[in-house]
Design a protein around this motif. Structure first.
Motif, PDB file in Angstrom:
ATOM      1  N   GLU A 170       0.830  -1.203   0.000  1.00  0.00           N
ATOM      2  CA  GLU A 170       0.000   0.000   0.000  1.00  0.00           C
ATOM      3  C   GLU A 170       0.861   1.249   0.000  1.00  0.00           C
ATOM      4  O   GLU A 170       0.830   2.021  -0.964  1.00  0.00           O
ATOM      5  N   THR A 171       1.623   1.456   1.051  1.00  0.00           N
ATOM      6  CA  THR A 171       2.439   2.678   1.128  1.00  0.00           C
ATOM      7  C   THR A 171       3.852   2.471   0.613  1.00  0.00           C
ATOM      8  O   THR A 171       4.605   3.432   0.480  1.00  0.00           O
ATOM      9  N   GLY A 185      -2.854   5.408  -6.194  1.00  0.00           N
ATOM     10  CA  GLY A 185      -2.880   5.422  -4.743  1.00  0.00           C
ATOM     11  C   GLY A 185      -1.988   4.408  -4.067  1.00  0.00           C
ATOM     12  O   GLY A 185      -2.010   4.260  -2.851  1.00  0.00           O
ATOM     13  N   LYS A 186      -1.171   3.698  -4.856  1.00  0.00           N
ATOM     14  CA  LYS A 186      -0.286   2.692  -4.276  1.00  0.00           C
ATOM     15  C   LYS A 186       1.137   2.882  -4.787  1.00  0.00           C
ATOM     16  O   LYS A 186       1.354   3.346  -5.901  1.00  0.00           O
ATOM     17  N   SER A 187       2.080   2.486  -3.951  1.00  0.00           N
ATOM     18  CA  SER A 187       3.474   2.533  -4.366  1.00  0.00           C
ATOM     19  C   SER A 187       3.759   1.412  -5.356  1.00  0.00           C
ATOM     20  O   SER A 187       3.163   0.334  -5.290  1.00  0.00           O
ATOM     21  N   LEU A 188       4.669   1.664  -6.267  1.00  0.00           N
ATOM     22  CA  LEU A 188       5.069   0.638  -7.221  1.00  0.00           C
ATOM     23  C   LEU A 188       6.207  -0.225  -6.677  1.00  0.00           C
ATOM     24  O   LEU A 188       6.528  -1.257  -7.254  1.00  0.00           O
ATOM     25  N   ASN A 189       6.841   0.237  -5.608  1.00  0.00           N
ATOM     26  CA  ASN A 189       7.909  -0.540  -4.975  1.00  0.00           C
ATOM     27  C   ASN A 189       7.362  -1.199  -3.723  1.00  0.00           C
ATOM     28  O   ASN A 189       7.081  -0.537  -2.735  1.00  0.00           O
ATOM     29  N   ASN A 190       7.229  -2.520  -3.766  1.00  0.00           N
ATOM     30  CA  ASN A 190       6.609  -3.232  -2.658  1.00  0.00           C
ATOM     31  C   ASN A 190       7.536  -4.235  -1.974  1.00  0.00           C
ATOM     32  O   ASN A 190       7.274  -4.643  -0.857  1.00  0.00           O
ATOM     33  N   LEU A 191       8.597  -4.653  -2.679  1.00  0.00           N
ATOM     34  CA  LEU A 191       9.510  -5.649  -2.149  1.00  0.00           C
ATOM     35  C   LEU A 191      10.939  -5.152  -2.298  1.00  0.00           C
ATOM     36  O   LEU A 191      11.214  -4.224  -3.067  1.00  0.00           O
ATOM     37  N   ALA A 192      11.854  -5.793  -1.580  1.00  0.00           N
ATOM     38  CA  ALA A 192      13.257  -5.384  -1.633  1.00  0.00           C
ATOM     39  C   ALA A 192      14.159  -6.606  -1.670  1.00  0.00           C
ATOM     40  O   ALA A 192      14.104  -7.450  -0.780  1.00  0.00           O
ATOM     41  N   GLY A 246       8.427   3.181  -0.310  1.00  0.00           N
ATOM     42  CA  GLY A 246       8.960   2.719  -1.585  1.00  0.00           C
ATOM     43  C   GLY A 246      10.117   3.547  -2.088  1.00  0.00           C
ATOM     44  O   GLY A 246      10.307   3.675  -3.295  1.00  0.00           O
ATOM     45  N   ALA A 247      10.899   4.121  -1.181  1.00  0.00           N
ATOM     46  CA  ALA A 247      12.048   4.976  -1.522  1.00  0.00           C
ATOM     47  C   ALA A 247      11.607   6.221  -2.292  1.00  0.00           C
ATOM     48  O   ALA A 247      12.351   6.749  -3.115  1.00  0.00           O
ATOM     49  N   GLY A 248      10.379   6.677  -1.983  1.00  0.00           N
ATOM     50  CA  GLY A 248       9.920   7.921  -2.578  1.00  0.00           C
ATOM     51  C   GLY A 248       9.475   7.821  -4.021  1.00  0.00           C
ATOM     52  O   GLY A 248       9.300   8.846  -4.692  1.00  0.00           O
ATOM     53  N   ARG A 249       9.289   6.611  -4.513  1.00  0.00           N
ATOM     54  CA  ARG A 249       8.839   6.474  -5.901  1.00  0.00           C
ATOM     55  C   ARG A 249       7.418   7.011  -6.036  1.00  0.00           C
ATOM     56  O   ARG A 249       6.557   6.730  -5.188  1.00  0.00           O
ATOM     57  N   PRO A 250       7.153   7.778  -7.074  1.00  0.00           N
ATOM     58  CA  PRO A 250       5.792   8.340  -7.243  1.00  0.00           C
ATOM     59  C   PRO A 250       4.726   7.252  -7.237  1.00  0.00           C
ATOM     60  O   PRO A 250       4.909   6.189  -7.824  1.00  0.00           O
TER      61      PRO A 250
END
Length: 787
Positions: free
Chosen positions: A334-335, A368-375, A360-364
């Motif tokens: 989500e965030t 309404g959801k971040s595109l970066n969800n995993l690391a 998500g490291a500030g990714r736009p």
């Protein structure tokens, strides 16, 4: 490959290592040098994993094709790699899901029919219905016996840098013994696959620990002999957990830190990466003991300080940095993904957690959801212990193109290496300070219409997914960065891609400033896999494990390749030591004023035009096509020449091969030795011709101690009619007695007429009489058995 000529006569005085044709464009083959002399070789230097020519397949198609333990050529095979069918292999082994080199053996954990889990309710995967039978009442795949996860083990060979070792199916998941679970999921195996393997010295002894995904998930361990279940105390993997839907179906992230094994639950039937029921960090100081308790060290829903209520879904990966720090990548769809740092300077029981990356490291955001969800994380110790982190989504979710950042553990600041520009984030263009947590902008620019130098672009100049560095920051083709691995002062990363085949990329130290990754493998090993899932650093080189979920095809299944800078490599054409066709010993034998020679040539996609033999004493030479060479046959090919005029006496000659492109092999030096044919009486055949023979004169067996179990060893010596030791004779034999399960072996005698056989398995206190010679083959000689 960067190549360097070296004179290795001191070290390789007893070896000549040659390379023979392999799959398509690359080849390796190694063998012992018969005789003496200076041998010019080409040797790869450190950091020279630069392309497919530096990788050889150890297995493919889910271990249905594997190396067979025979390097070929002088060892009696058809040429490395001699891939043969393995009766236990199957294309249904979808992923090389995990891998580790431990105690001189390579362990690989596989999963089975993985697309059944990702696509059972997706029309795009209906082509898998043959192996993914769908239960119409649950719309879920039937978990039949064929989905039993497997662990494969590779034991390197001893005579060619380990590249023609033996594979065995070390462990296969049992069927689930629970009658309740069998009623709920008929035919369901206990383990579908093994997604992490890692050694840990905790509880006073190092063991290799294995994390499974199954019904439920388990932590296993091995001592090298068997596989056993570790403690379950404190884990949500009991029968009641399964029946009420709260069970941990698997474990993914794993670390050995502060004398404890650390794990995190991951996996549901809907999402194999998340653990929304139990998104915690667990540790155990003695996990192989069934009485040892798993302790909850952290609940990611509560945040680093334990007072938040967050939609976190578990830990995707963790990484130990130095002696006191443990970094974890927290899943949040989500965030956005978060990276936390655990400081255990005061001990594991008093860890201080801080948030290093958030949102998500500030990714736009999008919708309404971040595109970066995993690391995904990788430590590059040669780059001042920097932590490289790939941000994005897992392989089969709603994939967006990933980004990459680099964290400096000294102060936990990080920089954007590859991804989408961050606009209006720089608050101090001189220092690079930004309004994004811990982000430092190394390239502040005025990117948008306001003209203010407050935008930050990635250091590499490339958009997400390794997009083009053309100023557009458009996405590339990489959809998933699956694994990092440091090896030989370089950092490697494996990809999965939407449009292109999977790649392996390498980052050298000279490229870290601009994050300049070099493509090493660009065609998924000639299209045999669809993603790079695992790496392992071995004594042989860098092992690479790939995925191919196309189990409905015979050419589906996982594969393992070895990239090596430890072995010797040659140009397009190489030749072996010339071998005598006569009955005499290891020297090239001259009969009056002529010589008979036989040898082999390997051909790497270039027709061989001929061999040149030169007598240095007289400068006489013979240049011609010696034998027929077929460039379409990627194996060692024999050549022979007879009655070539040479000066009688102890004079050196050299042999060189040349291909159509003018490439020449390193010269092989041998000695012409005069032999008096009247030294003994040779028997005659029915036609009155000489009928020289070869005889086994000695078979000596022994044991090679290896802990509580021993390898078996047998040494065979052969001689000709005149009592001369015979070199180049192929000896076929088999171990018996305690080693009767060993496959038949073929070895070739050395300059002293000796061949040594060593078992690939170990047994408890084997007997001493356990080897039987079944055949001897030597050019120009007939094998005579003795009572």
């Amino acid at each position: 490959m960067s190549l360097k000529w070296q004179d290795k006569s001191n070290y390789y005085i007893t070896k000549l290592i040659s390379r023979c044709a392999c799959y398509g464009a690359f080849l390796f083959m190694f063998f012992y040098l018969l005789g003496s002399g200076t041998v010019a070789v080409v040797q790869a230097q450190p950091n020279d994993l630069n392309g497919p020519e530096d990788f050889v397949p150890l297995s493919q198609y889910g271990w249905s094709q594997v190396t067979d333990g025979d390097a070929g050529g002088i060892f009696g095979g058809d040429g490395y790699p001699n891939l043969v069918a393995h009766p236990d292999g199957s294309p249904r082994n979808s992923y090389a899901w995990s891998m580790w080199y431990w105690k001189d053996q390579l362990y690989v954990g596989s999963n089975r029919d993985m697309c059944c889990f990702y696509g059972y309710n997706d029309a795009n995967f209906r082509e898998y219905e043959e192996i993914c039978t769908i239960d119409e009442s649950t719309n879920f795949p039937v978990l039949d016996e064929g989905k039993r996860g497997e662990i494969w083990r590779y034991t390197p060979s001893r005579n060619d840098y380990g590249l023609s070792g033996k594979w065995e199916r070390f462990y296969q998941s049992p069927d689930n013994s629970s009658l309740v679970l069998q009623a709920m999921y008929p035919g369901m195996p206990q383990d579908v696959g093994y997604r992490n393997i890692k050694p840990c010295d905790c509880g006073g002894q190092e063991r290799l620990y294995i994390a499974s995904f199954g019904t439920p998930g388990r932590i296993l361990y091995t001592d090298g002999y068997g596989v056993y279940e570790a403690s379950t105390r404190g884990l949500n993997n009991g029968l009641l957990d399964m029946t009420d839907g709260t069970a941990d179906l698997g474990y993914r992230a794993m670390a050995c830190f502060k004398d404890r094994l650390w794990i995190s639950p991951a996996g549901t039937f809907d999402d194999v990466d998340t653990a929304d029921q139990n998104p915690v960090l667990l540790a155990n100081s003695n996990p192989y003991s069934v009485l040892s308790q798993w302790e909850v060290m952290l609940d990611t829903r509560e945040g680093p300080e334990g007072n938040e209520n967050l939609p976190n879904l578990g830990i995707f990966q963790m990484q130990v940095v130095g002696d006191d720090y443990l970094y974890i990548g927290v899943i949040n769809r989500e965030t956005g993904v978060e990276v936390w740092k655990g400081d255990a300077t005061s001990g594991a029981d008093h860890m201080i957690w801080t948030r290093v990356v958030e949102f998500g490291a500030g990714r736009p955001f999008e919708d309404g959801k971040s595109l970066n969800n995993l690391a995904t994380m990788g430590l590059f110790t040669a780059d001042d212990n920097k932590l490289y982190v790939a941000l994005g989504e897992s392989a089969f979710e709603d994939r967006e193109y990933p980004e990459m950042i680099r964290i400096n553990p000294e102060d936990d600041t990080w920089e954007l290496l590859m991804g989408e520009p961050r606009k209006d984030c720089v608050v101090d263009s001189a220092t690079g300070e930004t309004n994004i947590l811990n982000m430092v902008c190394t390239v502040p620019v005025a990117l948008d219409a306001d003209g203010v130098v407050n935008d930050c672009v990635p250091t590499s100049g490339k958009g997400p997914g390794f997009g083009p560095a053309d100023g557009t920051y458009d996405p590339g083709t990489v959809t998933y960065l699956w694994r990092f691995q440091e090896y030989d002062n370089s950092l490697f990363v494996g990809t999965m891609e939407r449009a292109n085949p999977a790649r392996v990329l390498k980052l050298n130290l000279e490229g870290v400033a601009t994050a300049n990754w070099q493509p090493i493998i660009t065609d998924a090993f000639n299209g045999k896999i669809s993603g790079i899932r695992s790496f392992a650093v071995t004594d042989m080189g860098l092992a690479v494990g790939g995925i191919n979920p196309n189990a409905y095809q015979e050419t589906g299944g996982a594969g393992v390749w070895m990239g090596t800078t430890a072995t010797l490599s040659y140009p397009a054409v190489v030749i072996t030591e010339p071998q005598p066709t006569s009955r005499r010993s290891s020297a090239i034998v001259v009969n009056e004023d002529t010589v008979d020679l036989v040898g082999t040539v390997s051909d790497n996609e270039a027709d061989v035009t001929g061999l040149t033999l030169e007598n240095k004493a007289t400068d006489s030479s013979y240049d011609g096509v010696l034998g027929a060479f077929d460039p379409d046959i990627p194996t060692m090919q024999a050549w022979s020449a007879s009655d070539i005029p040479l000066l009688v006496g102890d004079n050196p000659i050299t042999v060189t091969a040349t291909d159509l492109e003018g490439n020449s092999s390193p010269p092989i030096t041998a000695t012409v030795t005069y032999v008096d044919n009247t030294t003994c009486e040779i028997p005659l055949d029915d036609d009155g011709d000489e009928a020289p023979t070869v005889t086994v004169v000695s078979v000596v067996t022994s044991n090679i101690e290896a802990g509580f179990r021993d390898y078996g060893s047998a040494t065979v010596i052969v001689e000709d009619t005149c009592g001369n030791r015979v070199s180049g004779a192929k000896i076929t034999g088999e171990f018996t007695g305690a080693f009767s399960g060993e496959p038949e072996q073929v070895q070739q005698t050395d300059a002293n007429g000796t061949a040594t056989f060593i078992t690939t398995t170990r047994v408890w206190r084997p007997g001493s009489d356990y080897f039987n010679v079944t055949d001897v083959s030597a050019t120009g000689l007939t094998w005579v058995t003795t009572p």
